[in-house]
Design a protein around this motif. Structure first.
Motif, PDB file in Angstrom:
ATOM      1  N   ASN A   1       0.486  -1.360  -0.416  1.00 29.62           N
ATOM      2  CA  ASN A   1       0.141   0.043  -0.379  1.00 29.62           C
ATOM      3  C   ASN A   1       0.775   0.900  -0.167  1.00 29.62           C
ATOM      4  OD1 ASN A   1      -2.375  -1.206  -0.042  1.00 29.62           O
ATOM      5  ND2 ASN A   1      -3.232  -1.466   1.981  1.00 29.62           N
ATOM      6  N   ILE A   2       0.263   2.101  -0.652  1.00 26.78           N
ATOM      7  CA  ILE A   2       1.218   3.386  -0.427  1.00 26.78           C
ATOM      8  C   ILE A   2       1.246   3.927   0.872  1.00 26.78           C
ATOM      9  CG2 ILE A   2       0.483   6.091  -1.582  1.00 26.78           C
ATOM     10  CD1 ILE A   2      -0.546   4.725  -4.002  1.00 26.78           C
ATOM     11  N   PRO A   3       1.882   4.345   1.100  1.00 30.15           N
ATOM     12  CA  PRO A   3       2.170   5.444   3.295  1.00 30.15           C
ATOM     13  C   PRO A   3       0.918   5.590   3.634  1.00 30.15           C
ATOM     14  CG  PRO A   3       4.362   5.235   1.212  1.00 30.15           C
ATOM     15  CD  PRO A   3       3.445   5.002   0.681  1.00 30.15           C
ATOM     16  N   GLY A   4       0.214   5.664   4.151  1.00 33.70           N
ATOM     17  CA  GLY A   4      -1.485   5.961   5.093  1.00 33.70           C
ATOM     18  C   GLY A   4      -2.238   5.583   4.126  1.00 33.70           C
ATOM     19  N   THR A   5      -2.390   5.361   2.898  1.00 33.73           N
ATOM     20  CA  THR A   5      -3.304   4.369   2.663  1.00 33.73           C
ATOM     21  C   THR A   5      -3.811   3.255   2.468  1.00 33.73           C
ATOM     22  OG1 THR A   5      -2.661   4.394   0.427  1.00 33.73           O
ATOM     23  CG2 THR A   5      -3.284   6.853   0.540  1.00 33.73           C
ATOM     24  N   ASN A   6      -5.048   2.539   2.251  1.00 33.77           N
ATOM     25  CA  ASN A   6      -4.779   1.623   2.168  1.00 33.77           C
ATOM     26  C   ASN A   6      -5.005   1.613   0.229  1.00 33.77           C
ATOM     27  OD1 ASN A   6      -8.021   2.773   1.044  1.00 33.77           O
ATOM     28  ND2 ASN A   6      -9.101   1.210   2.258  1.00 33.77           N
ATOM     29  N   ILE A   7      -4.374   1.360  -0.345  1.00 36.17           N
ATOM     30  CA  ILE A   7      -4.718   1.555  -2.355  1.00 36.17           C
ATOM     31  C   ILE A   7      -3.374   1.031  -2.060  1.00 36.17           C
ATOM     32  CG2 ILE A   7      -4.569   2.708  -4.143  1.00 36.17           C
ATOM     33  CD1 ILE A   7      -7.190   4.632  -2.451  1.00 36.17           C
ATOM     34  N   SER A   8      -2.675   0.277  -2.653  1.00 32.74           N
ATOM     35  CA  SER A   8      -1.635  -0.237  -3.262  1.00 32.74           C
ATOM     36  C   SER A   8      -1.173   0.901  -4.657  1.00 32.74           C
ATOM     37  CB  SER A   8      -1.331  -1.367  -3.682  1.00 32.74           C
ATOM     38  OG  SER A   8      -2.619  -1.449  -4.887  1.00 32.74           O
ATOM     39  N   TYR A   9       0.703   0.853  -4.231  1.00 37.84           N
ATOM     40  CA  TYR A   9       1.260   0.881  -5.861  1.00 37.84           C
ATOM     41  C   TYR A   9       0.409   0.864  -7.439  1.00 37.84           C
ATOM     42  CZ  TYR A   9       4.478   2.911  -2.069  1.00 37.84           C
ATOM     43  OH  TYR A   9       4.763   3.394  -1.484  1.00 37.84           O
ATOM     44  N   VAL A  10       0.402  -0.518  -7.583  1.00 38.01           N
ATOM     45  CA  VAL A  10      -0.420  -1.536  -8.007  1.00 38.01           C
ATOM     46  C   VAL A  10      -1.835  -2.210  -7.923  1.00 38.01           C
ATOM     47  CG1 VAL A  10       1.707  -1.234  -9.764  1.00 38.01           C
ATOM     48  CG2 VAL A  10       1.009  -3.301  -8.569  1.00 38.01           C
ATOM     49  N   PRO A  11      -2.662  -1.821  -9.155  1.00 36.87           N
ATOM     50  CA  PRO A  11      -3.508  -2.378  -8.646  1.00 36.87           C
ATOM     51  C   PRO A  11      -3.769  -4.576  -8.458  1.00 36.87           C
ATOM     52  CG  PRO A  11      -4.568  -1.378 -11.079  1.00 36.87           C
ATOM     53  CD  PRO A  11      -2.742  -1.268  -9.912  1.00 36.87           C
TER      54      PRO A  11
END
Length: 441
Positions: free
Chosen positions: A143-153
């Protein structure tokens, strides 16, 4: 207008041949230059208006002329131009060697600098790391720092071999094993790369990273498991460009592109070192503005292609940059001196010796060459280029030739492509030697 794909595989073979030759001799030099060089500070400002002796300029011009005319003799054909910008701690000189009757280029001529773009991509990622926006050591599935979204899907379309093991750093080093659908044949496309096949069929096609990655997933394409070898991969850098856009979009709260980040944080008007450099991402953003250098390619079947405007959307983050030799020189010089957006400590990270089992010495978006220093080279649309900074002497060079000769291609030094490629190194080394600095080793 033809495509830019005739010579790409030849470029990779010969690039690695030249690159490995130099690296095999200089592993120790790389470590010392990266870790032990003292950044030159005295007389280090840009000297555009510095009083340059006519003798110095004449000696550099003669050196570049001699390389171009020797290449003409070797090829048995004309060489449209060979150009060099060289800056030392006390002077900056641009020379353009052209045939009699032709108009020389200037330091403000726009040209496509191709894979030199990879150094900008690495700079962008390390700036994001420096600012805490990402961790370049992280896996791309993290995950991108501070999020629950990954760098790539985390989707089936992005489920390509070893994806969950690959790090951002490995992509930057070409040690991730990501198959290159921009350079190598992809199943179902008549022995061509995916990008060559599609662009030949539709020159105006808007490429996306997702469609290129889909070919990896569908065909389970990979070179090797991460860190077990080295293989240059444009597609790996396309993924890095996607990550830059994805992180910047999250940070800004709106849809942002790779070029948006570079203009806002690396080279644009509001940045620390504003430079007139462009990195087009749209298929309709094709114009190389005047004054411009149009590359020439000679093909194996005897054709001559002159490249003007061109759709660069397939090369985002790996080869879509263009600008002037003066601007590119300023970038590589200030970057490698720790005077650009990266701190000196982060620049040392960029220059780190990789030490893979394969003997790879490609660092983070750059490599080291004896008596030239750190930087990159590139080939795209009939133009070969080189941008390097030598911290030992304080000399930077930008060289480019508007010729890619594929009329007789072999995988050795007799190749007309190799001779064209070698000329940019000849100009760079010759210009340095003309000013009293070490030339070709």
């Amino acid at each position: 207008m033809g495509g830019c794909n005739y010579s790409t595989n030849n470029f990779l073979v010969l690039f690695n041949m030249v690159y490995n030759f130099y690296c095999s001799k200089t592993v120790v030099h790389l470590g010392m230059a990266a870790l032990g060089s003292v950044w030159l500070t005295a007389c280090s400002s840009l000297l555009k208006d510095h009083d340059i002796s006519q003798d110095s300029r004449s000696r550099v011009q003669k050196a570049v002329d001699s390389v171009r005319t020797a290449l003409e003799k070797d090829l048995g054909n004309s060489v449209p131009s060979l150009n060099l910008y060289v800056q030392t701690p006390t002077q900056a000189i641009f020379t353009s060697s052209v045939p009699a009757g032709a108009t020389p280029f200037t330091e403000n001529t726009n040209f496509r600098f191709a894979s030199n773009t990879k150094t900008f991509t690495s700079t962008a990622l390390l700036k994001m790391h420096q600012d805490g926006w990402l961790d370049f050591k992280a896996k791309i599935a993290d995950n991108i720092p501070g999020t629950n979204i990954s760098y790539v899907p985390n989707t089936a379309e992005w489920d390509f071999p070893f994806k969950n093991e690959i790090t951002i750093e490995q992509l930057m080093q070409h040690s991730a094993g990501v198959y290159d659908v921009d350079n190598d044949p992809v199943p179902g496309f008549n022995g061509l790369s995916y990008t060559a096949y599609v662009q030949n069929a539709d020159p105006d096609h808007q490429f996306t990273t997702e469609e290129m990655v889909l070919q990896l997933a569908k065909n389970k394409l990979s070179y090797f498991a991460p860190t077990t070898d080295y293989h240059y991969s444009n597609t790996g850098y396309s993924i890095l460009g996607y990550i830059i856009a994805r992180v910047y979009s999250l940070k800004s709260g709106g849809i942002k592109t790779y070029e948006n980040y570079l203009q806002d944080h690396i080279v644009g008007p509001g940045t620390k070192v504003p430079l007139a450099l462009r990195f087009p991402v749209r298929a309709d953003d094709t114009v190389l503005p005047a004054p411009r250098a149009e590359g020439v390619e000679r093909t194996p079947d005897g054709k001559t292609i002159v490249f003007g405007n061109y759709n660069m959307s397939a090369q985002i983050a790996e080869g879509n940059g263009y600008g002037t030799p003066a601007a590119l020189n300023t970038f590589i010089r200030k970057l490698m001196r720790g005077e650009h957006v990266l701190t000196p400590e982060t620049v040392k990270l960029m220059q780190t010796d990789v030490n893979l089992k394969s003997g790879n010495q490609y660092a983070l978006g750059c490599f080291f060459t004896p008596n030239l220093g750190f930087g990159h080279n590139g080939e795209r649309c009939g133009t070969l280029s080189l941008a390097m900074y030598d911290p030992t002497t304080g000399v930077s060079v930008v060289a480019f030739i508007t010729l890619v000769d594929n009329s007789n291609v072999t995988n050795d030094e007799n190749s007309t492509f190799y001779k064209s490629f070698n000329a940019i190194y000849g100009a760079a080394y010759g210009g340095r030697a003309a000013l009293g600095y070490p030339g070709r080793p």
